[in-house]
Motif scaffolding. Structure first.
Motif, mmCIF file in Angstrom:
data_model
loop_
_atom_site.group_PDB
_atom_site.id
_atom_site.type_symbol
_atom_site.label_atom_id
_atom_site.label_comp_id
_atom_site.label_asym_id
_atom_site.label_seq_id
_atom_site.Cartn_x
_atom_site.Cartn_y
_atom_site.Cartn_z
ATOM 1 N N GLU A 4 5.516 -22.515 6.644
ATOM 2 C CA GLU A 4 5.013 -21.982 7.901
ATOM 3 C C GLU A 4 4.557 -20.551 7.688
ATOM 4 N N THR A 5 3.529 -20.161 8.430
ATOM 5 C CA THR A 5 3.069 -18.787 8.475
ATOM 6 C C THR A 5 3.155 -18.355 9.936
ATOM 7 N N GLU A 6 2.620 -17.206 10.229
ATOM 8 C CA GLU A 6 2.640 -16.737 11.608
ATOM 9 C C GLU A 6 1.964 -17.734 12.546
ATOM 10 N N ARG A 7 0.817 -18.294 12.114
ATOM 11 C CA ARG A 7 0.060 -19.198 12.987
ATOM 12 C C ARG A 7 0.074 -20.655 12.569
ATOM 13 N N LEU A 8 0.445 -20.934 11.320
ATOM 14 C CA LEU A 8 0.211 -22.257 10.752
ATOM 15 C C LEU A 8 1.483 -22.970 10.334
ATOM 16 N N ARG A 9 1.384 -24.301 10.351
ATOM 17 C CA ARG A 9 2.418 -25.169 9.773
ATOM 18 C C ARG A 9 1.717 -26.039 8.731
ATOM 19 N N LEU A 10 2.275 -26.066 7.528
ATOM 20 C CA LEU A 10 1.783 -26.947 6.472
ATOM 21 C C LEU A 10 2.830 -28.021 6.280
ATOM 22 N N ARG A 11 2.420 -29.277 6.408
ATOM 23 C CA ARG A 11 3.366 -30.387 6.308
ATOM 24 C C ARG A 11 2.836 -31.450 5.361
ATOM 25 N N LYS A 12 3.750 -32.322 4.926
ATOM 26 C CA LYS A 12 3.362 -33.406 4.020
ATOM 27 C C LYS A 12 2.326 -34.308 4.677
ATOM 28 N N MET A 13 1.407 -34.772 3.848
ATOM 29 C CA MET A 13 0.369 -35.692 4.291
ATOM 30 C C MET A 13 0.947 -37.089 4.471
ATOM 31 N N GLN A 14 0.422 -37.805 5.470
ATOM 32 C CA GLN A 14 0.848 -39.184 5.764
ATOM 33 C C GLN A 14 -0.390 -40.057 5.927
ATOM 34 N N MET A 15 -0.206 -41.355 5.808
ATOM 35 C CA MET A 15 -1.339 -42.273 5.972
ATOM 36 C C MET A 15 -1.976 -42.126 7.354
ATOM 37 N N SER A 16 -1.211 -41.749 8.338
ATOM 38 C CA SER A 16 -1.755 -41.577 9.688
ATOM 39 C C SER A 16 -2.706 -40.383 9.795
#
Length: 164
Positions: free
Chosen positions: A3-15
């Motif tokens: 996470e950053t101040e504005r962003l969330r980076l999460r694992k990629m999913q098929m959806s």
């Protein structure tokens, strides 16, 4: 993941395939890639990305606005073979509608910091098409320096490197 101040980076999913198609079907966003992608190619991309995450613990991650969950693009860490060495690359690709907001720089810097501070790698690189000025500016903003030009993926790319 991050996470950053504005962003969330999460694992990629098929959806995420339908979200990624916003980028993969956009000829402008995909200008420096061999071509746009079909839905089937996007599914294969997500499968490959998930497998990279399973094998190495890092991959390209989905980038969302923390406040709303809005999809912005993908950014993360991928292993690349460069001149016979395995290097950890910071890669990024964002939806054209959000270009110019500093999201790529913010996400790429978070990935760079994660690689250096948590994975304890001695350096990270970015492989950038020699004509891709916006990506070059992102790399430079996060402290990467241009090292040399190589031929990879049947085209000329710059190796940008960050070594603290």
């Amino acid at each position: 993941m991050l996470e950053t101040e504005r962003l969330r980076l999460r694992k990629m999913q098929m959806s995420d395939v339908s979200k990624l198609m916003e980028i993969f079907s956009d000829h402008v966003a995909m200008k420096y890639y061999p071509s746009t992608k079909t839905v089937d190619e996007a599914r294969n991309w997500v499968r490959w990305t998930i497998e990279h995450e399973r094998k190495y613990g890092v991959s390209l991650w989905i980038v969302e606005l923390k406040e709303t969950g809005e999809f912005l693009g993908q950014c993360g860490l991928m292993f690349q073979e460069v001149e016979g060495k395995r290097e950890l690359e910071v890669g990024y690709l964002f939806a054209r509608r959000v270009w110019g907001n500093g999201y790529a720089t913010e996400a790429a810097e978070a990935c760079r910091n994660y690689a250096i501070n948590h994975l304890l790698v001695p350096r990270v690189i970015s492989l950038i098409d020699v004509y891709n000025e916006p990506s070059i500016r992102v790399a430079e903003r996060i402290g990467m320096k241009r090292c040399k030009k190589i031929l990879k993926w049947n085209k000329k790319v710059w190796i940008y490197r960050y070594e603290p």
